[in-house]
Design an enzyme around this catalytic site. Structure first.
Site, mmCIF file in Angstrom:
data_model
loop_
_atom_site.group_PDB
_atom_site.id
_atom_site.type_symbol
_atom_site.label_atom_id
_atom_site.label_comp_id
_atom_site.label_asym_id
_atom_site.label_seq_id
_atom_site.Cartn_x
_atom_site.Cartn_y
_atom_site.Cartn_z
ATOM 1 N N SER A 2 0.834 -1.210 0.000
ATOM 2 C CA SER A 2 0.000 0.000 0.000
ATOM 3 C C SER A 2 0.863 1.252 0.000
ATOM 4 C CB SER A 2 -0.863 -0.012 1.259
ATOM 5 O OG SER A 2 -1.397 1.263 1.498
ATOM 6 N N TYR A 49 -2.331 -0.288 9.946
ATOM 7 C CA TYR A 49 -2.514 -0.853 8.603
ATOM 8 C C TYR A 49 -1.203 -0.774 7.819
ATOM 9 C CZ TYR A 49 -3.945 -1.040 3.689
ATOM 10 O OH TYR A 49 -4.037 -1.354 2.361
HETATM 11 N N1 LIG Z 1 -8.308 -0.283 -2.880
HETATM 12 C C1 LIG Z 1 -7.242 0.454 -2.596
HETATM 13 O O1 LIG Z 1 -7.210 1.667 -2.858
HETATM 14 C C2 LIG Z 1 -6.015 -0.165 -1.999
HETATM 15 C C3 LIG Z 1 -4.924 0.682 -1.720
HETATM 16 C C4 LIG Z 1 -3.776 0.127 -1.158
HETATM 17 C C5 LIG Z 1 -3.714 -1.232 -0.906
HETATM 18 N N2 LIG Z 1 -4.796 -2.028 -1.160
HETATM 19 C C6 LIG Z 1 -4.661 -3.460 -0.874
HETATM 20 O O2 LIG Z 1 -5.114 -4.179 -1.994
HETATM 21 C C7 LIG Z 1 -5.714 -5.410 -1.584
HETATM 22 C C8 LIG Z 1 -7.107 -5.526 -2.155
HETATM 23 O O3 LIG Z 1 -7.871 -4.415 -1.683
HETATM 24 P P1 LIG Z 1 -9.371 -4.158 -2.097
HETATM 25 O O4 LIG Z 1 -9.537 -2.690 -2.245
HETATM 26 O O5 LIG Z 1 -9.752 -5.068 -3.197
HETATM 27 O O6 LIG Z 1 -10.083 -4.577 -0.715
HETATM 28 P P2 LIG Z 1 -11.358 -5.506 -0.449
HETATM 29 O O7 LIG Z 1 -11.618 -5.386 1.018
HETATM 30 O O8 LIG Z 1 -12.451 -5.178 -1.396
HETATM 31 O O9 LIG Z 1 -10.811 -6.956 -0.796
HETATM 32 C C9 LIG Z 1 -10.157 -7.788 0.125
HETATM 33 C C10 LIG Z 1 -10.890 -9.119 0.151
HETATM 34 O O10 LIG Z 1 -10.163 -9.985 1.005
HETATM 35 C C11 LIG Z 1 -11.072 -10.706 1.801
HETATM 36 N N3 LIG Z 1 -10.368 -11.054 3.039
HETATM 37 C C12 LIG Z 1 -9.986 -10.222 4.052
HETATM 38 N N4 LIG Z 1 -9.345 -10.917 4.987
HETATM 39 C C13 LIG Z 1 -9.314 -12.201 4.565
HETATM 40 C C14 LIG Z 1 -8.780 -13.393 5.102
HETATM 41 N N5 LIG Z 1 -8.140 -13.410 6.272
HETATM 42 N N6 LIG Z 1 -8.919 -14.534 4.397
HETATM 43 C C15 LIG Z 1 -9.553 -14.547 3.199
HETATM 44 N N7 LIG Z 1 -10.103 -13.452 2.656
HETATM 45 C C16 LIG Z 1 -9.971 -12.298 3.331
HETATM 46 C C17 LIG Z 1 -12.251 -9.798 2.032
HETATM 47 O O11 LIG Z 1 -13.447 -10.542 2.273
HETATM 48 C C18 LIG Z 1 -12.304 -9.013 0.716
HETATM 49 O O12 LIG Z 1 -13.234 -9.593 -0.175
HETATM 50 C C19 LIG Z 1 -5.651 -5.408 -0.061
HETATM 51 O O13 LIG Z 1 -4.488 -6.111 0.313
HETATM 52 C C20 LIG Z 1 -5.503 -3.950 0.284
HETATM 53 O O14 LIG Z 1 -4.867 -3.779 1.517
HETATM 54 C C21 LIG Z 1 -5.940 -1.531 -1.703
#
Ligand SMILES: NC(=O)c1ccc[n+]([C@@H]2O[C@H](COP(=O)([O-])OP(=O)(O)OC[C@H]3O[C@@H](n4cnc5c(N)ncnc54)[C@H](O)[C@@H]3O)[C@@H](O)[C@H]2O)c1
Length: 326
Positions: A129, A154
């Site tokens: 991130s 985080y």
């Molecule tokens: N969206 C953003 O702007 C952004 C920015 C920086 C980093 N990220 C990272 O990108 C990745 C995806 O983010 P996103 O926006 O799609 O988030 P999201 O919350 O939509 O997707 C994450 C998914 O992981 C699942 N999950 C969470 N913990 C879990 C576990 N222990 N076991 C199995 N499934 C689990 C959740 O149910 C969810 O569906 C994450 O690692 C997030 O930290 C996202």
């Protein structure tokens, strides 16, 4: 190729899985479908994936070693991992810190162990991130910058994921690539993020909460550009020929730092409704500005984002209205 995508029912995991399926890969999707935000949205994304040939789904927690061992046993042909499952959200990490260590540290370790036990593993790609840059003030943020001053738990767990991955690349020669995503938005986006929160409040006639009195900038990145980067990276594992661990970290952003108020203006314009603003001070753990130096990922995998917010925001709003039937 069989690719294990964790967080497949999540925002980025869903889009990434769609892209891999479209080019004929087998995708093994894993997601716990937890209730951090409305699981109905996760199930709606999942329903789209289950409609497509080549997609197999396991509802499992990535921190559950026994459950993940079962997934691995059922799919001996996995050659790539994309670990996107995580507890996301900077602000929530102040309220529920243990959810972050559970999924982002213990869960990440379980995934690294799966890759270690798999002789066929070509590449382990995972989400980091932009928040790892903490309160750094030198812009744009570069992967060469120091990132040892996180200002949210985080961010600390995401940085820990990078360090653990480096260690596994060193010890077991697994090519790992961490992707520092910069504020991803687009259709099927997350309900806890700005675009969704703003659209929902405006349509419901409620004021939108604008932190730091609107004086914020974000490198907003459209999800299709992110997915192109994730898949491009997956296809290009680092060669293990220099003696150094085959571990990399990239920024993956739009390389444009946009004023938050301009982003809000586009949401208003796309909805055709003027928002009421409720200005608030800066939130603990939040940063004022993000801006990605993407030269490394451009050079190595030809990453070239093409979607400015003037194009991406209307696409998000179109999806939002359709999904919520408004
Ligand atoms: N969206 C953003 O702007 C952004 C920015 C920086 C980093 N990220 C990272 O990108 C990745 C995806 O983010 P996103 O926006 O799609 O988030 P999201 O919350 O939509 O997707 C994450 C998914 O992981 C699942 N999950 C969470 N913990 C879990 C576990 N222990 N076991 C199995 N499934 C689990 C959740 O149910 C969810 O569906 C994450 O690692 C997030 O930290 C996202």
């Amino acid at each position: 190729m069989s690719v294990l995508v964790t967080g497949a029912a999540g925002f980025i995991g869903f889009h990434t899985s769609l892209r891999l399926l479209a080019r004929g890969e087998t995708v093994i999707g894993v997601d716990s479908l937890n209730a951090y935000y409305d699981p109905a949205l996760k199930r709606a994304r999942l329903a789209q994936l289950l409609d497509r040939p080549g997609f197999v789904f396991h509802q499992a927690d990535i921190a559950d070693r026994a459950a993940m061992a079962e997934v691995a046993k059922a799919h001996p042909d996995i050659t790539g991992y994309i670990n996107l499952a995580a507890q996301a959200g900077v602000r929530h990490s102040l309220k529920a810190p243990h959810d972050y260590t559970h999924s982002n540290i213990e869960g990440h370790l379980v995934m690294l162990e799966l890759a270690r036990a798999n002789d066929k593993c070509r590449h382990f790609v995972y989400a980091s991130s932009s928040s790892v840059y903490g309160a750094n003030t030198k812009l744009p943020f570069s992967v060469e910058d120091r990132v040892d001053h996180p200002i949210s738990l985080y961010a600390a767990t995401k940085r820990a994921g990078e360090l653990m991955s480096h260690c596994y690349s060193h010890l077991y020669r697994i090519p790992t690539t961490g992707l520092r995503f910069f504020t991803v938005y687009g259709p099927w986006g997350r309900p806890d993020m700005a675009a969704y929160l703003f659209a929902k409040a405006i349509l419901e006639g409620r004021p939108i909460t604008v932190f730091n009195h609107g004086d914020m900038r974000r490198d907003f990145t459209f999800v299709d550009d992110i997915v192109a980067g994730v898949v491009g990276v997956l296809d290009n594992p680092m060669a293990d020929d220099s003696g150094a661990p085959p571990a990399r970290v990239y920024n993956i952003g739009n390389h444009r730092s946009e004023k938050l108020m301009d982003f809000i203006g586009l949401v208003e314009q796309s909805l055709g409704i003027k928002a009421q603003y409720q200005f608030e001070p800066m939130q603990p753990g939040d940063v004022k500005e993000t801006y990605a130096d993407i030269s490394a990922i451009q050079r190595d995998v030809g990453f070239a984002p093409t979607t400015p917010i003037s194009v991406g925001v209307p696409k998000f709003i179109e999806w939002f209205k359709q999904y919520h039937r408004v």
